[in-house]
Design a protein around this motif. Structure first.
Motif, PDB file in Angstrom:
ATOM      1  N   PHE A 128       0.835  -1.193   0.000  1.00 18.00           N
ATOM      2  CA  PHE A 128       0.000   0.000   0.000  1.00 18.00           C
ATOM      3  C   PHE A 128       0.874   1.248   0.000  1.00 18.00           C
ATOM      4  CE2 PHE A 128      -2.276   3.392   1.990  1.00 18.00           C
ATOM      5  CZ  PHE A 128      -3.610   3.198   1.697  1.00 18.00           C
ATOM      6  N   GLY A 129       0.462   2.249  -0.785  1.00 15.99           N
ATOM      7  CA  GLY A 129       1.149   3.539  -0.681  1.00 15.99           C
ATOM      8  C   GLY A 129       1.785   4.018  -1.966  1.00 15.99           C
ATOM      9  N   THR A 136      -2.190   8.757   2.502  1.00 16.94           N
ATOM     10  CA  THR A 136      -0.772   8.901   2.125  1.00 16.94           C
ATOM     11  C   THR A 136      -0.485  10.346   1.731  1.00 16.94           C
ATOM     12  OG1 THR A 136      -0.866   6.647   1.241  1.00 16.94           O
ATOM     13  CG2 THR A 136       1.063   7.958   0.664  1.00 16.94           C
ATOM     14  N   GLY A 159       4.434   1.216   9.993  1.00 18.83           N
ATOM     15  CA  GLY A 159       3.464   0.783   8.967  1.00 18.83           C
ATOM     16  C   GLY A 159       3.852   1.403   7.643  1.00 18.83           C
ATOM     17  N   THR A 160       5.086   1.104   7.214  1.00 16.45           N
ATOM     18  CA  THR A 160       5.675   1.845   6.086  1.00 16.45           C
ATOM     19  C   THR A 160       5.079   1.463   4.728  1.00 16.45           C
ATOM     20  OG1 THR A 160       7.798   2.647   5.253  1.00 16.45           O
ATOM     21  CG2 THR A 160       7.638   0.268   5.670  1.00 16.45           C
ATOM     22  N   GLY A 161       4.487   0.262   4.601  1.00 13.58           N
ATOM     23  CA  GLY A 161       3.873  -0.141   3.318  1.00 13.58           C
ATOM     24  C   GLY A 161       4.902  -0.105   2.198  1.00 13.58           C
ATOM     25  N   LEU A 165       6.524   7.149   2.733  1.00 19.99           N
ATOM     26  CA  LEU A 165       6.655   8.251   3.704  1.00 19.99           C
ATOM     27  C   LEU A 165       8.079   8.315   4.264  1.00 19.99           C
ATOM     28  CD1 LEU A 165       3.269   7.824   5.636  1.00 19.99           C
ATOM     29  CD2 LEU A 165       3.739   9.192   3.585  1.00 19.99           C
ATOM     30  N   ASP A 181       7.185  -2.457   9.356  1.00 18.52           N
ATOM     31  CA  ASP A 181       5.844  -2.917   8.966  1.00 18.52           C
ATOM     32  C   ASP A 181       5.637  -4.305   9.561  1.00 18.52           C
ATOM     33  OD1 ASP A 181       3.821  -1.801   6.511  1.00 18.52           O
ATOM     34  OD2 ASP A 181       3.488  -3.856   7.225  1.00 18.52           O
ATOM     35  N   ILE A 182       4.393  -4.592   9.874  1.00 15.54           N
ATOM     36  CA  ILE A 182       4.038  -5.902  10.411  1.00 15.54           C
ATOM     37  C   ILE A 182       4.158  -6.975   9.327  1.00 15.54           C
ATOM     38  CG2 ILE A 182       1.567  -5.741   9.861  1.00 15.54           C
ATOM     39  CD1 ILE A 182       0.921  -6.749  12.649  1.00 15.54           C
ATOM     40  N   ASP A 183       4.084  -6.537   8.065  1.00 14.70           N
ATOM     41  CA  ASP A 183       4.009  -7.441   6.921  1.00 14.70           C
ATOM     42  C   ASP A 183       5.378  -7.527   6.233  1.00 14.70           C
ATOM     43  OD1 ASP A 183       3.587  -8.617   4.498  1.00 14.70           O
ATOM     44  OD2 ASP A 183       1.955  -7.292   3.870  1.00 14.70           O
ATOM     45  N   ALA A 208       8.055  -5.759  12.088  1.00 14.53           N
ATOM     46  CA  ALA A 208       7.664  -5.814  13.502  1.00 14.53           C
ATOM     47  C   ALA A 208       6.201  -5.459  13.668  1.00 14.53           C
ATOM     48  CB  ALA A 208       8.506  -4.812  14.304  1.00 14.53           C
ATOM     49  N   GLY A 210       3.674  -3.503  15.680  1.00 22.47           N
ATOM     50  CA  GLY A 210       3.752  -2.403  16.647  1.00 22.47           C
ATOM     51  C   GLY A 210       5.191  -2.117  17.030  1.00 22.47           C
ATOM     52  N   ASN A 228       0.632   5.717   9.581  1.00 21.21           N
ATOM     53  CA  ASN A 228      -0.582   5.701   8.772  1.00 21.21           C
ATOM     54  C   ASN A 228      -1.104   4.269   8.797  1.00 21.21           C
ATOM     55  OD1 ASN A 228      -2.587   5.972   6.917  1.00 21.21           O
ATOM     56  ND2 ASN A 228      -1.247   6.313   5.151  1.00 21.21           N
ATOM     57  N   ILE A 229      -1.844   3.947   9.860  1.00 21.29           N
ATOM     58  CA  ILE A 229      -2.301   2.555  10.004  1.00 21.29           C
ATOM     59  C   ILE A 229      -3.832   2.553   9.964  1.00 21.29           C
ATOM     60  CG2 ILE A 229      -2.092   0.449  11.351  1.00 21.29           C
ATOM     61  CD1 ILE A 229       0.534   1.322  12.404  1.00 21.29           C
TER      62      ILE A 229
HETATM   63  N1  SAH Z   1       2.825   4.268   5.157  1.00 21.25           N
HETATM   64  C1  SAH Z   1       2.228   3.857   3.882  1.00 21.25           C
HETATM   65  C2  SAH Z   1       1.367   2.605   4.030  1.00 21.25           C
HETATM   66  C3  SAH Z   1       0.137   2.740   4.859  1.00 21.25           C
HETATM   67  S1  SAH Z   1      -0.866   1.259   4.850  1.00 21.25           S
HETATM   68  C4  SAH Z   1       1.425   5.007   3.315  1.00 21.25           C
HETATM   69  O1  SAH Z   1       1.207   5.988   4.006  1.00 21.25           O
HETATM   70  O2  SAH Z   1       1.019   4.952   2.158  1.00 21.25           O
HETATM   71  C5  SAH Z   1      -0.667   0.649   6.488  1.00 21.25           C
HETATM   72  C6  SAH Z   1       0.519  -0.274   6.664  1.00 21.25           C
HETATM   73  O3  SAH Z   1       0.607  -0.534   8.072  1.00 21.25           O
HETATM   74  C7  SAH Z   1       0.372  -1.608   5.986  1.00 21.25           C
HETATM   75  O4  SAH Z   1       1.521  -1.862   5.183  1.00 21.25           O
HETATM   76  C8  SAH Z   1       0.265  -2.619   7.143  1.00 21.25           C
HETATM   77  O5  SAH Z   1       0.904  -3.865   6.879  1.00 21.25           O
HETATM   78  C9  SAH Z   1       0.948  -1.898   8.284  1.00 21.25           C
HETATM   79  N2  SAH Z   1       0.495  -2.244   9.648  1.00 21.25           N
HETATM   80  C10 SAH Z   1      -0.757  -2.507  10.069  1.00 21.25           C
HETATM   81  N3  SAH Z   1      -0.789  -2.746  11.393  1.00 21.25           N
HETATM   82  C11 SAH Z   1       0.485  -2.644  11.845  1.00 21.25           C
HETATM   83  C12 SAH Z   1       1.119  -2.795  13.132  1.00 21.25           C
HETATM   84  N4  SAH Z   1       0.422  -3.105  14.214  1.00 21.25           N
HETATM   85  N5  SAH Z   1       2.453  -2.602  13.210  1.00 21.25           N
HETATM   86  C13 SAH Z   1       3.174  -2.292  12.113  1.00 21.25           C
HETATM   87  N6  SAH Z   1       2.632  -2.148  10.881  1.00 21.25           N
HETATM   88  C14 SAH Z   1       1.307  -2.312  10.736  1.00 21.25           C
END
Ligand code: SAH
Length: 291
Positions: A128-129, A136, A159-161, A165, A181-183, A208, A210, A228-229
């Motif tokens: 995402f992003g 965003t 949550g860098t996606g 950012l 990012d969690i993913d 990670a 959170g 941006n979550i």
């Molecule tokens: N920062 C980007 C992406 C936002 S989307 C932008 O602004 O466009 C949100 C992202 O947060 C997703 O990639 C998702 O995997 C991540 N995310 C969701 N919950 C999270 C958590 N608890 N800890 C870390 N990352 C998380």
């Protein structure tokens, strides 16, 4: 349905009083009430209440009564907020997106980057992003403004996606950035994007959930934390997030629907941060908080 803002321009101290009076008057009703610094040099602040256009008459009448009784020298002004159609925008797909000085673009649009722009190359991909989403774009605008006006030595993008950012913050301020990012797919894509944009050495990536990772302890505290979550996880993360914020630090939160903003602000007030301002993009808000 368009949204309106009714506001008064005044000093910081009076804006705070108007904010408190508006909070008493409108209580639990779902109107956004906020103060915002307009001109730092002149010390001009605005205290505002937001509502839907159809609610304007009622809000205006009550606000007029309040100002008439308690702040008779102030004059209420109004603004119709722009109604940006982000769905139509996202269908434009790969068109470059401008947010402040940043221009997020695909490789076929490299030539659109002007000399004064900070170009960020992001291909539409797995994470995402791409800059097309209101959250965003809202974050990019706010990052640009915060980095222009405040001293930031280190930033965190939670949550860098796609990494957009974190890349923006590093390109603009040339400061070390941590991006998590969690993913794991997102972390990988973000790393690739940082490499493509020539900033891989300036950003440390980690996967990670959170704040569960050693990177935060090793690299923190951060003068700027961007997350941006979504509203719910942001509320849960409030104590940990503020725990990693430096003194005088700034927080930018997004992924929050307009109607959820009060709960999020309350959670961060509870963690001792002050709301500085809220910006709006098609139902989504981006919130700036400070210590
Ligand atoms: N920062 C980007 C992406 C936002 S989307 C932008 O602004 O466009 C949100 C992202 O947060 C997703 O990639 C998702 O995997 C991540 N995310 C969701 N919950 C999270 C958590 N608890 N800890 C870390 N990352 C998380």
């Amino acid at each position: 349905m368009s949204e309106i803002r009714l506001y008064v321009s005044t000093t910081e101290a009076v804006a705070e009083q108007v904010l408190n009076a508006l909070s008493d008057l409108f209580g639990e009703e779902d109107y956004a009430i906020a103060t915002q610094e307009i001109d730092e040099a002149k010390g001009i602040w605005e205290a505002s209440i937001y509502g839907l256009a159809e609610q304007e008459a009622e809000i205006a009448e009550r606000f007029e009564t309040l100002v008439g009784q308690s702040f008779p020298t102030l004059k209420i002004e109004r603004e119709v907020l722009p109604d940006i159609d982000w769905i139509a925008k996202s269908l434009e797909g790969l068109k470059p997106v401008r947010a402040g000085r940043f221009l997020v673009h695909g490789s076929h649009d490299r030539d659109k980057v002007r000399q004064s722009d900070i170009g960020i190359l992001i291909e539409a991909g797995q994470a995402f992003g791409t800059g097309h989403h209101g959250t965003t774009a809202g974050c990019l605008n706010m990052i640009g403004e915060v980095l222009k006006s405040r001293r930031v030595r280190k930033a965190l993008d939670l949550g860098t996606g796609s990494g957009v950012l974190a890349i923006a913050a590093h390109l603009m301020a040339k400061i070390p950035v941590v991006a998590t990012d969690i993913d794991p797919v997102a972390t990988r894509v973000a790393k690739d994007n940082a490499r493509i944009n020539g900033v891989i050495d300036g950003i440390r990536f980690a996967t990670a959930p959170g704040f569960h990772h050693a990177v935060f302890r090793e690299e923190g505290p951060f003068d700027l934390i961007i997350a941006n979550i979504l509203a719910r996880p942001l509320m849960k993360l409030a104590p940990a997030l503020v725990g990693h914020l430096a003194d005088n630090g700034t927080v930018i939160l997004s992924g929050i629907l307009a109607e959820q903003r009060w709960k999020v602000i309350a959670a961060y007030n509870g963690a001792r941060l002050k709301h500085r301002r809220t910006t709006w993009m098609n139902g989504w808000v981006t919130i700036e908080l400070v210590r």
